[in-house]
Motif scaffolding. Structure first.
Motif, short mmCIF file in Angstrom:
data_model
loop_
_atom_site.label_atom_id
_atom_site.label_comp_id
_atom_site.label_asym_id
_atom_site.label_seq_id
_atom_site.Cartn_x
_atom_site.Cartn_y
_atom_site.Cartn_z
N GLY A 35 27.74 17.80 17.72
CA GLY A 35 26.40 18.37 17.25
C GLY A 35 26.01 17.10 15.95
N GLY A 36 24.76 16.85 15.94
CA GLY A 36 24.42 15.54 15.19
C GLY A 36 25.03 15.68 13.85
N GLU A 37 24.98 16.31 12.96
CA GLU A 37 25.45 16.17 11.86
C GLU A 37 27.13 16.26 11.31
OE1 GLU A 37 21.30 18.12 11.34
OE2 GLU A 37 23.25 18.20 12.71
N ALA A 38 27.52 17.08 12.54
CA ALA A 38 29.12 17.17 12.71
C ALA A 38 29.62 15.75 13.37
CB ALA A 38 29.37 18.17 13.75
N ASN A 39 28.86 15.19 14.14
CA ASN A 39 29.40 13.75 14.60
C ASN A 39 29.25 12.82 13.54
OD1 ASN A 39 29.38 15.17 17.07
ND2 ASN A 39 27.25 14.31 17.87
N VAL A 40 28.24 12.72 12.68
CA VAL A 40 28.31 12.19 11.38
C VAL A 40 29.74 12.22 10.61
CG1 VAL A 40 27.02 11.24 9.49
CG2 VAL A 40 25.64 11.52 11.80
N ALA A 41 29.61 13.53 10.27
CA ALA A 41 31.15 13.99 9.49
C ALA A 41 32.25 13.32 10.02
CB ALA A 41 30.90 15.35 8.99
N VAL A 42 32.22 13.50 11.24
CA VAL A 42 33.83 12.86 11.80
C VAL A 42 33.71 11.29 11.71
CG1 VAL A 42 35.00 12.72 14.12
CG2 VAL A 42 34.11 14.91 13.49
N SER A 43 32.74 10.73 11.96
CA SER A 43 32.60 9.01 11.75
C SER A 43 33.10 8.94 10.49
CB SER A 43 31.06 8.75 12.16
OG SER A 43 30.79 8.54 13.46
N LEU A 44 32.48 9.64 9.37
CA LEU A 44 32.85 9.23 8.07
C LEU A 44 34.21 9.55 7.61
CD1 LEU A 44 29.30 10.31 6.55
CD2 LEU A 44 30.03 8.11 6.90
N ALA A 45 34.50 10.60 8.22
CA ALA A 45 36.12 10.93 7.88
C ALA A 45 36.95 9.88 8.43
CB ALA A 45 36.38 12.28 8.27
N ASN A 46 36.64 9.36 9.45
CA ASN A 46 37.61 8.47 10.06
C ASN A 46 37.58 7.18 9.35
OD1 ASN A 46 38.87 9.54 12.59
ND2 ASN A 46 36.81 9.57 13.68
#
Length: 341
Positions: A35-46
């Motif tokens: 989901g949009g914002e969840a995907n962004v959060a995973v990118s940033l955590a990586n």
């Protein structure tokens, strides 16, 4: 200490037939989350940031599986409210050649869509945060969720947090008129606006001249004008627009533009052979946020975001599972795909 970024939205269960099977052929479906914002959060955590995803999920096992999918990649889930009855679902049929991908939503009545302002303590959530990100998908879930987004934006602004928004118009969720009205109010608080080739036209009626997304024709001068008009209307500090030239479902040209209020910066263009394009825009948003927090040079900011999102198109699932080093290597010109030993 890692920079703290908050994202707010819906995470859904993604059900997809194997490979390029059509829905009517499928005997089984692979289950992942995104989901949009969840995907962004995973990118940033990586990328090593302190990424916290805020949503509401039911207390049953499917809700917990969604939480676990984020924790697996280092996303902080401590501000996820629990309650409600269901996790939203989307079905994905991957396109190939001239047959486009297809998405069918089954998300009505999901926990986040029935959330109330009392579910989120924004003052606590934004304590120590540097950035807040949401997309136009979230307020489209209902007037109650739009009100929560507005409350979050006001709290973020009060806390001195930079706010980014990906316009992300979805015509299956709301009309262009309603989107323009709601997003027009929310964008008054936004510092960094992210859009694709069509979003500004769909949401705010701001069209790029001499551009036709169905034929893959993208006019740079037209998008300069779109960015300038958006900035004049809302006072954005930055406007980033992805420029996708769709040659087919499998092959796209991919680039982007960043307007910093003074100058226009265009990235290099990548010729991509696509494994999975869902989450491509979100991976661009994640790359942009990371580079804005670590870089002041506008050209380097947009090059990082585009390289990050180019790599996402080679990865199955919604999440962009790449490192800063991998993005920088592509930025610096190594797009050969040669085996690393």
């Amino acid at each position: 200490m890692a920079k703290k970024v908050i994202t707010f939205g819906e995470i859904m269960l993604r059900l997809a037939p194997e490979g390029y099977y059509r829905f009517v052929q499928a005997d089984s479906y692979g289950a992942t989350f995104g989901g949009g914002e969840a995907n962004v959060a995973v990118s940033l955590a990586n990328y090593g940031l302190d990424a916290k995803f805020v949503t509401k999920l039911p207390e049953h096992e499917i809700g917990q599986a969604a939480v676990n999918s984020l924790r697996k990649y280092g996303v902080d889930t401590s501000y996820i409210a629990r309650g409600g009855d269901r996790v939203g679902i989307y079905f994905l049929e991957k396109g190939a050649s001239q047959r486009p991908s297809k998405v069918i939503y089954d998300r009505a009545g999901s926990s986040i869509a029935t959330a109330s302002p009392e579910d989120f303590n924004w003052k606590e959530i934004f304590d120590g945060a540097e950035w807040f990100h949401f997309t136009g998908i979230t307020p489209a879930l209902g007037d109650n969720v739009a009100a929560i987004c507005l409350e979050a934006c006001k709290a973020a602004k009060e806390a001195g947090v930079t706010i980014s928004c990906d316009l992300n118009y979805r015509n299956k969720l709301w009309s262009k008129e309603k989107a323009g009205q709601v997003m027009g109010e929310l964008c008054q608080y936004v510092d960094v606006c992210i859009a694709n080739e069509e979003d500004a036209a769909d949401v705010f009626g701001i069209k790029a001249a001499d551009t036709d997304v169905t034929t893959g024709t993208v006019n740079h001068e037209g998008y300069k004008d779109v960015a300038r008009q958006l900035t004049e209307r809302f006072g954005f500090q930055k406007v980033a627009i992805t420029l996708r030239e769709s040659l087919s479902a499998n092959d796209n040209n991919w680039s982007a533009m960043l307007y910093d209020g003074t100058e226009y910066h265009f990235s290099k263009k990548y010729k991509m052979h696509i494994v999975d394009r869902v989450g491509g825009g979100d991976s661009f948003g994640g790359g942009l946020i990371y580079s804005c927090l670590h870089e002041s040079d506008s050209q380097k900011i947009i090059e990082f975001a585009v390289a990050a999102s180019c790599l996402k198109h080679s990865i199955e699932g919604d999440f962009n599972l790449v490192s800063v080093g991998e993005v920088q290597k592509l930025m610096c010109g190594d797009g050969s795909g040669r085996v690393q030993r």
